[in-house]
Each structure stands twice: as C-alpha cells, then as structure tokens.
Design a protein around this motif. Structure first.
Motif, PDB file in Angstrom:
ATOM      1  N   LEU A   9      -4.001  10.901 -14.215  1.00 49.72           N
ATOM      2  CA  LEU A   9      -3.165  11.885 -13.537  1.00 49.72           C
ATOM      3  C   LEU A   9      -3.898  12.488 -12.342  1.00 49.72           C
ATOM      4  CD1 LEU A   9      -0.410  13.173 -13.664  1.00 49.72           C
ATOM      5  CD2 LEU A   9      -1.330  14.919 -15.206  1.00 49.72           C
ATOM      6  N   ARG A  10      -5.223  12.628 -12.458  1.00 54.23           N
ATOM      7  CA  ARG A  10      -6.006  13.143 -11.339  1.00 54.23           C
ATOM      8  C   ARG A  10      -6.010  12.143 -10.170  1.00 54.23           C
ATOM      9  NH1 ARG A  10     -11.448  14.596 -14.422  1.00 54.23           N
ATOM     10  NH2 ARG A  10     -10.448  14.256 -16.433  1.00 54.23           N
ATOM     11  N   VAL A  11      -6.141  10.871 -10.506  1.00 59.36           N
ATOM     12  CA  VAL A  11      -6.107   9.839  -9.454  1.00 59.36           C
ATOM     13  C   VAL A  11      -4.716   9.773  -8.821  1.00 59.36           C
ATOM     14  CG1 VAL A  11      -6.392   7.387  -8.966  1.00 59.36           C
ATOM     15  CG2 VAL A  11      -7.909   8.520 -10.608  1.00 59.36           C
ATOM     16  N   ALA A  12      -3.690   9.856  -9.654  1.00 61.66           N
ATOM     17  CA  ALA A  12      -2.316   9.825  -9.146  1.00 61.66           C
ATOM     18  C   ALA A  12      -2.052  10.999  -8.207  1.00 61.66           C
ATOM     19  CB  ALA A  12      -1.331   9.841 -10.311  1.00 61.66           C
ATOM     20  N   SER A  13      -2.591  12.183  -8.537  1.00 70.51           N
ATOM     21  CA  SER A  13      -2.382  13.350  -7.672  1.00 70.51           C
ATOM     22  C   SER A  13      -3.044  13.146  -6.317  1.00 70.51           C
ATOM     23  CB  SER A  13      -2.925  14.613  -8.350  1.00 70.51           C
ATOM     24  OG  SER A  13      -4.332  14.592  -8.438  1.00 70.51           O
ATOM     25  N   ALA A  14      -4.179  12.440  -6.299  1.00 67.78           N
ATOM     26  CA  ALA A  14      -4.844  12.151  -5.031  1.00 67.78           C
ATOM     27  C   ALA A  14      -3.991  11.223  -4.175  1.00 67.78           C
ATOM     28  CB  ALA A  14      -6.215  11.528  -5.290  1.00 67.78           C
ATOM     29  N   MET A  15      -3.370  10.229  -4.804  1.00 67.78           N
ATOM     30  CA  MET A  15      -2.512   9.314  -4.051  1.00 67.78           C
ATOM     31  C   MET A  15      -1.271  10.033  -3.526  1.00 67.78           C
ATOM     32  SD  MET A  15      -2.854   5.755  -6.213  1.00 67.78           S
ATOM     33  CE  MET A  15      -2.197   4.755  -4.871  1.00 67.78           C
ATOM     34  N   THR A  72     -15.127   6.150  -4.570  1.00 63.98           N
ATOM     35  CA  THR A  72     -15.619   6.460  -3.228  1.00 63.98           C
ATOM     36  C   THR A  72     -14.534   6.370  -2.155  1.00 63.98           C
ATOM     37  OG1 THR A  72     -17.854   5.762  -3.821  1.00 63.98           O
ATOM     38  CG2 THR A  72     -17.313   5.824  -1.467  1.00 63.98           C
ATOM     39  N   PRO A  73     -13.809   5.256  -2.033  1.00 64.55           N
ATOM     40  CA  PRO A  73     -12.771   5.217  -0.988  1.00 64.55           C
ATOM     41  C   PRO A  73     -11.626   6.186  -1.234  1.00 64.55           C
ATOM     42  CG  PRO A  73     -12.707   3.222  -2.332  1.00 64.55           C
ATOM     43  CD  PRO A  73     -13.942   3.954  -2.711  1.00 64.55           C
ATOM     44  N   VAL A  74     -11.303   6.465  -2.515  1.00 63.16           N
ATOM     45  CA  VAL A  74     -10.216   7.405  -2.796  1.00 63.16           C
ATOM     46  C   VAL A  74     -10.630   8.820  -2.398  1.00 63.16           C
ATOM     47  CG1 VAL A  74      -8.717   8.369  -4.578  1.00 63.16           C
ATOM     48  CG2 VAL A  74      -9.297   5.943  -4.632  1.00 63.16           C
TER      49      VAL A  74
END
Length: 400
Positions: A9-15, A72-74
């Motif tokens: 969910l944290r990665v999804a929020s970044a996207m 890193t890229p995210v």
C-alpha cells in the motif's frame, strides 16, 4: 503510522502521487489559456513536453531495473515529481519553468512505471496471479484521474489558480515519501522469482518479438492512439467551445471524465479480450473514430454539452486500446522479455501526447480543424479495419 500500512500500500501510494503530479496540469489548461494569457501553442507544447521526459526515462529505467533495487528509482520518482510541481509553480510568470517542470514530471513518471509495478508484484501474494499488476494500474489511475480533477476544482475558486493547486500534490508527496522511505525493498519470495540477468542474450527474445508481424502490424498502429484519444478529449475538444460559467472546473471535470471512463472500461476490455483476442483493439479504434467525428462536428456546431459526450467516448477508446495493447504484448512474450517489450509499448502510447501540439501546428498553417479531425476519423476507422484483418492471422507463440 508507516509501520501500520502494508508495504504494497505504501508503494501504491507513491505511484498514485507520481501519477497525480503527471496529470494535474491537464486540469489546469484553462488557467494557462485564460488567466495566464498563454498561447494555444504554448499550452499544447506543455502537454507534449511531458512525453519528451517520460519516454527516455521509461526505456532507460526499464533497461536497468533488474540491476538495482526497486526502491531507489521509486524514491527518486516521488522526489522528482514534487520538484516538477515546484518548477511549474515558479513558472507562473516564466514560461520556460513551466516547460521544465512538465519535462521533470515526465521523467518522474517514466522512472516509476517499470520498478514500481515490479515492486508491487514482488510484494503481492505469490498465489494470486495478476494482483500486483492490478494494484499498479489502480494506483496510477487514481493519480491520473484524481490529479486533474482536484487541481481544476481548487483552481476554479482559488485566488492564485496557477500556484495553489500544486500544493495539494506537494502535501501528497510529503506524506507518501515518508511512508515509502521505510518500505522493505526485498520481497519475501525473492528466491522463488530470481531476477533476470542482464546481457546480450537477455535482449534477443525482446528483439524477436518486436520484429513479429503480430507486433509490427498492430501495436505501432494502435498504441499512439491510447493517449492520442485522451489528449484529444481534454486538450483539443475544449478549444472548440466557449465555456462562460466555471470554465476551469468544467475543463477539470471533462479531463476527469475522460480518464475515469478509460479506467472504468478496462475490466470490460479484459473480458472482451478473453473471449476474442484482438477485439478490444478494433473496438477501441472504432470508438476513437466516433469520438473524433463528434469532435470535428463540435468545431462546426459548438455546444458545451458535447464535451461530456466526447469525453467518455474517447476515454473508453483510451482504456480499450491500453488493455488491448498490453494483452497483445502478454500473448507474444515470455515473462523474461515482457518488461522490455512493455516499455516499448508504453513509449509508443506516450507519443500520443504530441497530438495537441501537432493539431495546433497543422490547423494554424496547413488545414482547418474540422478537416484535420475528419482525416483523423478516417485513419482511425482504417486502423480498426486493419486490426480486424490481423485477427484472422494464425496465433503466434511467445518468442524468446
């Protein structure tokens, strides 16, 4: 707080944050046309320069994404996305800063697509096929659709419409960046899914797919229409009419409607593709032809209500063409080649962001708007027929 949220969910929020920063400008086009007193050529250039930053970043990061960790890229994408908003805000009185900010926003989006999607796949259940890809699609779509809608509504009633709407994105970037920083980078099932090793042999399968007739005869023909239809709906069609009441909010709602329609039709597109491979592409091109025809009519008989007819038609075309293109790539590729071929497909789709600039350039110097859109209608219809013809060719097995 971050520890309470699931890592995916944290990665999804970044996207979502990066998608928001990428598309919020689309909801503010009327600000730059009206209160900003920018020319239509400048506005169209600002829409298109985003793709100039996105395409190289997409291809480069996709090529190296298996050699670096996903995080890193995210992380850099979120930071660059915020920087893009700051530059555009500073460009309220300086055109070149707006263009630079849009370019940086494109770089941020291109850099997040491959590693962000892969990271979500890593963090999703191994026994749930497609979960990671669906989460990535939803996350980006929330940003792509929410950004322009919220930005436009804020701008309509803001004393500083070229500045304050971007503060919403900066707040979102601060929150998601904080959540992202402590997200684990190594997935629990990394040993079960080893990453591909870079080398000459790694690209052989992808190159073979790109040379196949089923790819060359369909994907380059339809992919640029993905965002070509979307930008026609929210950047070209609104120039045909004069909106006297709440023009900024109206443009924002048209943009939001286009993107929501594109996202909403994708489940239907997946079912269509499951029952008859290639159907989504020719139906998408048929919708594009109808939407372009109605847009051409708007330049002869302009009515504001027609915007809300064109937006879902062209938005639906965008969604179906996206699903059809990705499905075609999935059919033609093996898993190790899919990221590379997907990157090429996405690069082709983002060529569609040049549509508003080309429209302005051609209509100012070569041909009338109605004639140009009529020609576009004929090309879209011919492309639909070409895809139908390709459906009759034998099914090709994945190469690699």
């Amino acid at each position: 707080m971050a520890s309470r949220l699931a890592p995916w969910l944290r990665v999804a929020s970044a996207m979502t944050c990066v998608g928001w920063g990428a598309n919020q400008f689309a909801g503010l086009l009327e600000v730059y046309r009206g209160t900003g007193h920018r020319s239509e050529a400048f506005v169209s250039s600002a829409v298109g320069v985003y793709a100039a930053g996105l395409i190289p970043a997409l291809l480069v990061v996709a090529a190296i994404s298996n050699r670096v960790d996903r995080r890193t890229p995210v992380r850099w994408s979120v930071l660059l996305s915020a920087a893009g908003s700051v530059l555009i805000m500073a460009g309220a009185e300086h055109d070149w800063l707006v263009l630079l900010g849009r370019f940086v926003a494109g770089v941020a989006t291109g850099a997040v697509l491959a590693p962000g999607t892969a990271w979500l796949m890593d963090l999703s259940p191994a026994d749930s096929s497609g979960t990671g890809a669906r989460r990535a699609t939803v996350a980006l779509s929330l940003g792509f659709g929410g950004g322009p809608l919220v930005a436009g509504l804020v701008a309509q009633w803001s004393p500083s419409p070229a500045v304050l709407p971007y503060t919403v994105h900066l707040l979102l970037a601060a929150v998601t960046g904080t959540l992202l920083w402590s997200t684990p980078v190594e997935p629990a099932r990394r040993d079960a899914c080893p990453r591909a090793v870079a080398g000459p042999g790694r690209w052989a399968g992808a190159r073979a797919v790109l040379r196949q007739r089923e790819f060359l005869g369909v994907v380059p023909l339809t992919a640029p229409w993905v965002f070509g239809t979307a930008t026609t709906a929210f950047a070209i069609a609104p120039t045909a009419v004069h909106v006297a009441t709440l023009p900024i909010a109206t443009n924002a709602v048209v943009t939001g409607t286009t993107l929501v329609a594109g996202v909403g039709i994708q489940p239907l597109g997946k079912r269509m593709e499951h029952h008859a491979r290639g159907r989504t592409l020719w139906v998408g091109m048929a919708l594009a032809a109808v939407g372009l025809l109605l847009t051409a009519v708007m330049f002869v008989a302009p009515h504001v209500w027609m915007l809300f007819l064109v937006a879902p038609l062209l938005g639906g075309a965008y969604g179906l063409l996206m699903v059809g293109g990705l499905s075609r790539v999935e059919v033609l590729t093996k898993p190790d080649d899919r990221a590379t071929v997907n990157a090429v497909f996405y690069a082709l789709t983002y060529l569609g962001f040049a549509a508003p600039y080309l429209f302005v350039l051609l209509t100012q110097q070569v041909v009338g708007a109605t004639t140009l859109l009529g020609l576009g209608t004929l090309v879209a219809a011919a492309s639909a027929l070409a895809v139908v013809g390709q459906r009759r060719t034998p099914r090709t097995e994945p190469t690699g």
